[in-house]
Design a protein around this motif. Structure first.
Motif, PDB file in Angstrom:
ATOM      1  N   SER A 155       0.845  -1.195   0.000  1.00  0.00           N
ATOM      2  CA  SER A 155       0.000   0.000   0.000  1.00  0.00           C
ATOM      3  C   SER A 155       0.881   1.245   0.000  1.00  0.00           C
ATOM      4  O   SER A 155       0.414   2.333  -0.310  1.00  0.00           O
ATOM      5  N   ASN A 172      -2.368   4.125  12.832  1.00  0.00           N
ATOM      6  CA  ASN A 172      -1.018   3.734  13.242  1.00  0.00           C
ATOM      7  C   ASN A 172      -0.316   5.023  13.675  1.00  0.00           C
ATOM      8  O   ASN A 172      -0.337   5.985  12.907  1.00  0.00           O
ATOM      9  N   ASP A 222      -7.155   4.732   4.960  1.00  0.00           N
ATOM     10  CA  ASP A 222      -6.098   3.721   4.949  1.00  0.00           C
ATOM     11  C   ASP A 222      -6.499   2.616   5.930  1.00  0.00           C
ATOM     12  O   ASP A 222      -6.409   2.776   7.147  1.00  0.00           O
ATOM     13  N   TYR A 226      -4.964  -2.123   8.556  1.00  0.00           N
ATOM     14  CA  TYR A 226      -5.146  -3.079   9.672  1.00  0.00           C
ATOM     15  C   TYR A 226      -6.603  -3.473   9.874  1.00  0.00           C
ATOM     16  O   TYR A 226      -6.967  -3.975  10.927  1.00  0.00           O
ATOM     17  N   THR A 261      -3.974  -3.646   2.473  1.00  0.00           N
ATOM     18  CA  THR A 261      -2.713  -4.327   2.213  1.00  0.00           C
ATOM     19  C   THR A 261      -2.820  -5.808   2.551  1.00  0.00           C
ATOM     20  O   THR A 261      -3.638  -6.188   3.396  1.00  0.00           O
ATOM     21  N   SER A 313      -0.051  -7.138   3.655  1.00  0.00           N
ATOM     22  CA  SER A 313       1.124  -7.265   4.529  1.00  0.00           C
ATOM     23  C   SER A 313       0.774  -7.730   5.933  1.00  0.00           C
ATOM     24  O   SER A 313       1.595  -8.348   6.604  1.00  0.00           O
TER      25      SER A 313
HETATM   26  C1  LIG Z   1      -1.195   2.708   8.234  1.00  0.00           C
HETATM   27  C2  LIG Z   1      -0.308   1.990   7.278  1.00  0.00           C
HETATM   28  N1  LIG Z   1      -0.543   2.098   5.972  1.00  0.00           N
HETATM   29  C3  LIG Z   1       0.225   1.475   5.074  1.00  0.00           C
HETATM   30  C4  LIG Z   1       1.291   0.692   5.472  1.00  0.00           C
HETATM   31  C5  LIG Z   1       2.156   0.085   4.405  1.00  0.00           C
HETATM   32  O1  LIG Z   1       1.906  -1.233   4.219  1.00  0.00           O
HETATM   33  P1  LIG Z   1       2.459  -2.019   2.960  1.00  0.00           P
HETATM   34  O2  LIG Z   1       3.318  -3.106   3.534  1.00  0.00           O
HETATM   35  O3  LIG Z   1       1.256  -2.531   2.266  1.00  0.00           O
HETATM   36  O4  LIG Z   1       3.239  -1.088   2.092  1.00  0.00           O
HETATM   37  C6  LIG Z   1       1.572   0.536   6.815  1.00  0.00           C
HETATM   38  C7  LIG Z   1       2.707  -0.290   7.233  1.00  0.00           C
HETATM   39  O5  LIG Z   1       3.069  -0.466   8.340  1.00  0.00           O
HETATM   40  C8  LIG Z   1       0.756   1.218   7.746  1.00  0.00           C
HETATM   41  O6  LIG Z   1       1.001   1.152   9.050  1.00  0.00           O
END
Ligand SMILES: Cc1ncc(COP(=O)(O)O)c(C=O)c1O
Length: 384
Positions: A96, A170, A207, A210, A236, A238
């Motif tokens: 992302s 975050n 965003d 999570y 994401t 991830s």
């Molecule tokens: C709020 C937020 N958005 C996006 C990301 C980025 O994630 P990605 O691994 O998909 O690039 C993170 C990663 O920690 C995040 O905390």
């Protein structure tokens, strides 16, 4: 960092450092909000099989529209968020991070401003810097929830082209309710955009990196896409999918937003291998979501445990979290806590407002290690 002065580095980048949390080789790494459980043997099997199938085609460029992946993501969202989207309303990229950079490339730029709600994800100012977009923030309330009145006022006054709402946020873990998202959307739909033609309104980007860790029953902002052309929801693989190493993020929005991103994307930005690997994980979503349930429980147990701990005689403050990490404090010397944990092989993250620390969910064994080390460190702090 050593960049010789005879290199014509952009003036505004002089003295800048590459972004990134420390990558240290320690036994317990709880610092970058990864999923601690590796992909299951069944996912690994699917990865091998899917990559085997496409390997003989690697002499060709990949499907730059990655339609099979967009169909699979639409199917996933119908199950996870109960929203019906067309594949054309989805778009994937290398994490992302890349999605968000594309958003800034398409909607930011010189003379424009992006607005966020601090404290929040520390990469946003970097996307802004890299695209010559101004970055402004509105403070959250003391419990880190959104100050909706201040947010609505700022949208009208700043006239941003991008409004970035992180939910769950975050580093705090704070979710935004669907009513809060709607309030921001209403403000965006009334506001002008500085530096854009008359009639343009700010794009609200939620965003949801999570979001799978939210409490059951809370709707995702994707459920509002149908009615709001100026809404985009970034996600994401991830975190929930335990796929940080695969680098797959995606965004959901009406096709106008997606088509705007298609203008700025690099040709063939998503490799055939990445597409195959992403599809492999999407073959196993039920199993993956079950594991997310376990991490949610780990988080709730840890929040309860942390709230029962004291620092120099005062109970710890722990922010409410809907994420896979916990934000806690308030320490008069957070470096001491961070470093003594590191001495014990436990790496967490010192981000956000002074005095606060963030720990992300580990395996049951890692969380046990964290608790053991943390109790020792609290005792040391008492003795100082
Ligand atoms: C709020 C937020 N958005 C996006 C990301 C980025 O994630 P990605 O691994 O998909 O690039 C993170 C990663 O920690 C995040 O905390």
């Amino acid at each position: 960092m050593s960049i010789p002065s005879n290199l014509p580095l952009r003036n505004d980048l002089a003295g800048e450092e590459p972004y990134g949390a420390p990558q240290l080789d320690v036994p317990v790494c709880l610092n970058v909000n990864e999923n601690p459980y590796p992909p299951s043997p069944a996912v690994v099997e699917s990865i091998v099989e899917r990559v085997r199938q496409i390997a003989p085609t690697l002499n060709r460029y990949p499907d730059r529209e990655h339609m099979e992946l967009r169909r699979a993501l639409a199917h996933y969202l119908s199950k996870e968020s109960f929203v019906d989207l067309e594949p054309e309303q989805l778009w994937a990229a290398n994490g992302s991070n890349e999605i968000m950079l594309q958003v800034f490339q398409a909607f930011g730029g010189p003379g424009r401003t992006a607005l966020g709600f601090a404290p929040t994800y520390s990469m946003y100012p970097e996307y802004a810097r890299d695209t010559f977009t101004a970055w402004e923030t509105v403070p959250r309330k003391s419990d880190f929830t959104l100050d909706v009145d201040a947010a609505v006022k700022a949208i009208a006054e700043v006239k941003p082209s991008i409004v970035l709402l992180t939910s769950p946020n975050n580093p705090t873990g704070t979710p935004a309710s669907i009513e809060e998202v709607e309030a921001l959307l209403a403000a965006c739909e009334k506001a002008d955009v500085e530096g854009a033609p008359q009639g343009a309104h700010p794009l609200l980007v939620v965003d949801e990196a999570y979001i799978e860790f939210r409490r059951p029953g809370k709707p995702s902002a994707t459920t509002l896409i149908d009615k709001h052309p100026n809404l985009a929801v970034s996600r994401t693989m991830s975190k929930a999918f335990a796929y940080a190493g695969a680098r797959v993020g995606y965004i959901a929005a009406q096709t106008g937003v997606i088509d705007s991103l298609r203008i700025v994307r690099m040709p063939y930005h998503l490799s055939a291998v990445t597409q195959a690997v992403a599809l492999a994980a999407l073959d196993h979503t039920d199993e993956q979501l079950a594991q997310v349930g376990h991490l949610r429980q780990t988080r709730d147990d840890l929040v309860q445990w942390l709230r029962a701990q004291t620092y120099k005689g005062t109970p710890l403050t722990v922010a409410d979290t809907d994420s896979n990490f916990v934000f806690f404090g308030v320490f008069d010397d957070r470096d001491f806590i961070f470093n003594r944990l590191l001495d014990r092989g436990v790496l967490i993250r010192d981000v956000g407002p002074d005095g606060w620390l963030r720990v992300c969910m580990g395996t049951d064994e890692e969380i046990a290690e964290f608790k053991k080390a943390f109790v020792e460190v609290l005792r040391l702090a008492e003795q100082r």
